[in-house]
Design an enzyme around this catalytic site. Structure first.
Site: not given
Ligand code: GLP
Length: 240
Positions: A67, A136, A138, A143
């Protein structure tokens, strides 16, 4: 789903790196699906180390990232292109021309997203997909919603995700409200998936992901339909 629980973040990062090294030994020209966020950083550090030692060769690898914020310039330090370069690509022997991140500057998001799925199909699909999970539930930027998109698409970020990711943006930086993201179907087409999860704030999401029930409220729960998912988590995330 196979669930591996580790005592520490370092151990889970090493376990993730080992799976990727194994993948590259078995198939040097693998297509790797990569993720951003703070969670995979330890694994990326371990991979850079293995590459330096000659235990991991990325020279024939193609990568596709999950993404990107939208709109955002690749020169912006908060962009996922910039993050991937600085946390991984600059430290391994990958050909930067074979690393792909969705174009956060495109004038035609629909066309860019469609082309991304077509590109992934054209190179034979993703061999190993790395995922993290949002608080959440995702995955990538899919989402929780009434429905989930199958293909790569433009999406609005939820308030909860914007709050969670605000820590990366300084007061004078504008945080994008949208993103381009691979869809659940794009992710599910990967032949093998590893999902890295650490910290107690992810326990709820992890429980829902393993609940035996599918819900668009927890996009990660869809992974229960995939035949080859390894969950790599620490005790704090796994809970009691
Ligand atoms: C972002 C990314 C996800 C990732 C998520 C969790 O929203 N788009 O791909 O898994 O964050 O991030 P973190 O590892 O910093 O908790």
């Amino acid at each position: 789903m196979k669930v591996l629980v580790f005592d520490s973040y370092e151990e889970m990062s090493a376990a993730g790196a080992e799976i990727i090294c194994e993948q590259l030994k078995n198939k040097p020209n693998s297509v790797l699906g990569l993720a951003t966020g703070s969670t995979p950083i330890g694994m990326y550090d371990a991979l850079a180390e293995e590459c330096k030692k000659g235990n991991a060769d990325f020279s024939k690898v193609t990568s596709v990232n999950l993404d990107e914020y939208y709109p955002i310039s690749p020169d912006n330090k908060q962009s996922y292109r910039y993050t991937m370069n600085s946390t991984l690509f600059d430290h391994i022997n990958i050909d930067i021309n074979k690393t792909h991140v969705l174009d956060g500057m495109t004038n035609d998001p629909d066309k860019t997203c469609k082309a991304y799925d077509e590109f992934i199909d054209s190179i034979g699909g993703i061999d190993l997909q790395v995922l993290g999970i949002g608080n959440n539930g995702h995955i990538a930027f899919n989402e929780p919603d009434e429905w989930l998109e199958v293909g790569t698409h433009k999406t609005a970020l939820t308030e909860s995700t914007m709050q969670a990711n605000a820590r990366y943006f300084s007061a004078d930086e504008v945080m994008p409200t949208h993103a381009l993201t691979m869809g659940i179907g794009s992710i599910m087409k990967a032949r093998k998936i590893i999902i890295l999860i650490n910290g107690a704030k992810k326990t709820d999401a992890l429980k829902k992901m393993l609940s035996g029930k599918l819900s668009t409220d927890c996009p990660a729960s869809m992974l229960q339909l995939h035949p080859d998912v390894t969950v790599i988590c620490d005790r704090a995330a796994y809970g009691e």
